[in-house]
Design an enzyme around this catalytic site. Structure first.
Site, short mmCIF file in Angstrom:
data_model
loop_
_atom_site.label_atom_id
_atom_site.label_comp_id
_atom_site.label_asym_id
_atom_site.label_seq_id
_atom_site.Cartn_x
_atom_site.Cartn_y
_atom_site.Cartn_z
N MET A 1 -7.99 7.82 10.51
CA MET A 1 -8.51 8.15 9.17
C MET A 1 -9.73 9.09 9.25
O MET A 1 -10.66 8.96 8.46
CB MET A 1 -8.90 6.87 8.42
CG MET A 1 -7.76 5.89 8.25
SD MET A 1 -8.28 4.32 7.53
CE MET A 1 -9.25 3.63 8.87
N ASP B 1 0.85 -1.18 0.00
CA ASP B 1 0.00 0.00 0.00
C ASP B 1 0.89 1.24 0.00
O ASP B 1 2.12 1.15 0.02
CB ASP B 1 -0.90 0.01 1.24
CG ASP B 1 -2.00 -1.04 1.16
OD1 ASP B 1 -2.23 -1.54 0.04
OD2 ASP B 1 -2.60 -1.36 2.20
N LYS C 1 -3.17 2.04 -2.05
CA LYS C 1 -4.33 2.39 -1.23
C LYS C 1 -3.99 3.51 -0.25
O LYS C 1 -3.27 3.33 0.71
CB LYS C 1 -4.83 1.16 -0.46
CG LYS C 1 -5.31 0.05 -1.38
CD LYS C 1 -6.03 -1.04 -0.63
CE LYS C 1 -7.38 -0.58 -0.19
NZ LYS C 1 -8.18 -1.62 0.46
#
Length: 807
Positions: free
Chosen positions: A483, A346, A368
């Protein structure tokens, strides 16, 4: 009834066993045994591997059977190819004999295999045996041996080998060992006493079909006879082991070993296989027997195929890369990365981790990160399965911990469903490490006895949020939202609306544990506004709780001259490691991306160089030259004392240190780490009759040799290694250049690689060279250099970094 077999004594004995079984069932049938010489018997100068899997010991017998000259052919089952000629079949197998292997030696001190270490010479023509003996006794020398059992014992008696490995069944059928013999002992043969040890199958797996006598016939011929001598339990073992061998596409000399065991309740197949011909993997599969002959036969075939599939498929490591600081990945994670054939990664805080992989590893960017997914989750899962099924070791490298909001659980479930072997390697999570680097302990006596981790980015497919802000607002512990930067205002408003004190301390930490880490603090009611004013960018976490007030007192990170700076290190691994450590000590974040790989060259014999008449200098201009020189010494088994008549010169403190790591100390180190200075120093210290032997890169400059030739020295220039551009890093390098403050160069080859790989890129970062030779190479390539180290070593390069970045 005419029975064909090879002419060897063992083949004849085994054929007589089959003939006796037939006579017992059909006393009136006359039997004639015909001996044939096969290609494998005739061409003893060729290794078994040279014959492949095409029936080196069976073809002549099968031809005779198809032409009607014989009715049956008796074989050692392990010699049979997996595909038989059309019209032929294995009609019966006799009850299996001892399937183990035996270590045989002429000398009592080598009577047990565990005692055989170091320079012991082992005779075997089997790759299976060679690989397993090396696993048990590291350092033994394997030499090929061919011939029947008496021939091999004769070669052993002539002391061509310290020991050989033979099949127990063959030794017992020839009468050298009794069926009830001890595990260790001695026997007489060829006028000699031989010592033996029967190797346990737990350590030393047999070949497919070892110990089984197989009778080959024409299809639908001699069926009553075959049924009368056939052993069903042995047949099921034979089917399982042959199915395994066929599934891996192997023959009788494949790098494979397999052992099927049957009892009343179950069958177990244990197998080993080295797909690369060097490193054996092991697997065990089992199944419950049905008690029905046909079903049990099919299960035997299925188990053999399943064992092959498991050994041929690779393995997936789900690795937590940690929060950003490359020093926070686990040692186990690094080991898995080094083993991997394929790395699926990622968006990482540092590309340095990819530098830990082997040069041939394939890199796949799953890409990602917030707002940019190059691959869908389902595509990533399918990719992991496909790569593993192709036999690769796959590293799935995920930021933080794979099981903490990393969708690692979904990937584990997909691998489980596909029957792929995998291992989870947890990582240090940003949940606690980013606050720790910001001076915020997420638990603290009197302030927080618990912490709660919440995703700030829920599955968009959900109809409504599953987060209960009523409960979260009442929690006394620390709240950590991952996040959640894009929803910072909604999160803080919801908490306050549900009863959380608006004055609760809060912090937003961006790019935690990296050089780009930023942290802002404010009351919960103002944290969104504060983060926005400070232009905080993802990745970032929100910490809510009284522990935030400890930040000022627990601000443990001491600023250094390189604090907050990201520096790209382009050197080869052997130089990059110490340089990266220098940068870390000064507060910087090294991004290690070796742009060139080094490959050892086939050298002329070092032993010949060191034993040639006269005195000599051994000259090393780099760490890599030292490393490859001593590795070649080990390969040639040259004693370190052979260096006694040689004097050694090195260029640079790093090369000197590498030499000292091998237990040697330089006689000469020039003042400056450059070819001119080294040549001047050698000319001042070398005698006219001394040879000067250079061990360096194939593409090294000719400055040193020219200066030495001018002074009439005899120069032996030995290319020790060569460099190759790591083109697979090109795209990642382009991405990294957008986020680094400086780029360091330690060699002309690194400069050349950098220029070729960054063509078309605008370089904003500062550029620093370790010395004038590298700087001159940059000038030739048209690359602007901002600073050249005054001291031509890693310390000098680091000082130059500090000077240019402090301006």
């Amino acid at each position: 009834m005419k029975i064909g077999t090879r002419k060897s004594r063992l083949a004849m004995v085994q054929t007589e066993m089959a003939a006796e079984a037939i006579k017992t069932a059909f006393p009136s049938v006359p039997i004639e045994i015909n001996g044939y010489e096969t290609k494998g018997d005739q061409q003893l100068n060729r290794s078994l591997a040279a014959f492949g899997s095409k029936g080196a010991f069976t073809k002549e017998l099968e031809t005779a059977m198809l032409e009607g000259r014989i009715d049956l052919a008796v074989h050692s089952a392990k010699d049979l190819p997996v595909e038989l000629p059309e019209g032929l079949t294995v009609g019966a197998v006799l009850q299996r004999g001892d399937s183990r292997d035996v270590w045989v030696s002429l000398r009592k001190e080598f009577s047990e295999i565990e005692a055989c270490r170091g320079k012991v010479i082992v005779g075997t023509g089997s790759l299976r045996r060679a690989l397993q003996i090396r696993q048990m006794c590291n350092g033994v020398e394997i030499r090929d041996i061919r011939g029947n059992v008496p021939t091999r014992l004769k070669k052993l008696s002539e002391e061509l080998f310290d020991g050989i490995i033979l099949a127990a069944a063959g030794l017992k059928r020839l009468g050298y060992l009794s069926d009830a013999c001890d595990e260790t002992g001695c026997f007489e043969a060829e006028g000699q006493t031989f010592f033996y040890e029967i190797l346990p199958k737990e350590q030393f797996f047999p070949a497919a079909g070892q110990g089984i006598i197989a009778v080959e016939t024409r299809q639908h011929d001699c069926e009553d006879c075959m049924q009368a001598i056939h052993d069903e339990q042995t047949w099921q073992m034979f089917l399982a082991e042959r199915a395994f061998l066929k599934a891996i596409g192997g023959g009788c000399n494949e790098a494979a070993a397999v052992d099927a065991a049957v009892d009343e309740e179950k069958m177990t197949v244990r197998a080993r296989y080295a797909a690369d011909g060097a490193h054996m993997k092991e697997i065990s599969v089992s199944g419950t027997r049905y008690g029905d002959r046909m079903k049990d036969r099919q299960m035997a075939v299925d188990l053999g195929c399943r064992a092959a599939q498991k050994l041929q498929s690779g393995k997936v490591y789900l690795i937590g890369a940690g929060p950003g600081d490359t020093g926070l990945i686990t040692m186990k994670g690094i080991e898995a990365l080094k083993e991997a054939d394929v790395v699926v990664y990622d968006h990482l805080a540092s590309a340095s981790l990819l530098n830990e992989t082997k040069d041939a590893a394939e890199w796949i960017d799953a890409g990602k990160f917030a707002g940019n997914h190059r691959m869908k989750q389902s595509e990533i899962e399918q990719l992991l399965i496909e790569k593993a099924m192709a036999g690769h070791v796959v590293a799935r490298l995920k930021g933080g911990d794979p099981f903490i909001f990393g969708r690692g659980g979904e990937e584990a479930l997909a691998l489980t469903a596909a029957g792929i072997d995998y291992e989870v390697i947890p990582g240090v999570s940003s949940v606690y490490s980013a606050p720790a680097y910001a001076g915020i302990p997420i638990t603290h006596r009197g302030k927080a006895s618990s912490f709660h981790v919440i995703t700030g980015h829920e599955d968009p497919a959900k109809g409504e949020s599953s987060l209960d802000y009523d409960i979260l607002a009442r929690e006394e512990g620390t709240l950590v939202f991952l996040m959640g930067l894009s929803r910072l205002r909604q999160i803080s408003d919801q908490l306050i609306e549900k009863g959380k004190d608006a004055r609760t301390p809060a912090a937003v930490i961006a790019s935690g544990t990296t050089a780009r880490q930023r942290c802002v603090t404010a009351d919960l009611s103002r944290i969104a506004e504060t983060a926005e004013e400070a232009s905080i960018q993802p990745p970032a976490i929100l910490v809510v709780g009284d522990v935030v007030n400890l930040k000022e007192a627990v601000d443990w990170q001491q600023p250094g001259p390189l604090s907050g700076r990201k520096i790209l290190v382009t050197a080869t691994e052997i130089i990059a490691r110490p340089l990266a450590e220098y940068i870390r000590r000064l507060g910087g974040e090294p991004v290690v991306m070796s742009l060139i790989g080094v490959k050892g060259q086939e050298m002329s014999s070092i032993k010949a160089v060191l034993t040639s008449p006269g005195k000599r200098w051994l000259v090393f201009t780099s760490r890599n030259g030292v490393r490859f020189f001593f590795e070649q010494m080990k390969k040639e088994q040259v004693d370190i004392r052979s260096l006694g008549d040689s004097r050694i010169a090195v260029m640079g403190a790093g090369t000197r240190k590498e030499l000292e790591n091998w237990g040697c100390y330089a006689d000469l180190v020039p003042e400056q780490s450059c070819s001119e200075s080294l040549a001047k120093a050698l000319c001042a210290h070398a005698e006219p009759d001394e040879a000067i032997c250079l061990f360096r890169a194939e593409e090294a400059s000719d400055v040193l040799t020219k200066r030495l030739w001018e002074k009439q020295y005899r120069v032996v220039d030995i290319p020790t290694y060569r460099t190759e551009i790591m083109w697979k890093k090109r795209e990642l390098l382009g991405e990294m250049l957008e986020d680094v403050d400086a780029v360091t160069f330690c060699s002309a080859s690194a400069v050349s690689a950098f220029v070729q790989m960054t063509e078309g890129h605008d370089l904003v970062a500062k550029t620093i060279c370790i010395g004038p030779v590298t700087a001159q190479a940059a000038k030739k390539e048209g690359l602007h250099i901002d600073k050249v180290a005054e001291q031509y070593d890693l310390e000098g390069l680091t000082e130059a970094l500090c000077a240019i970045l402090s301006q």
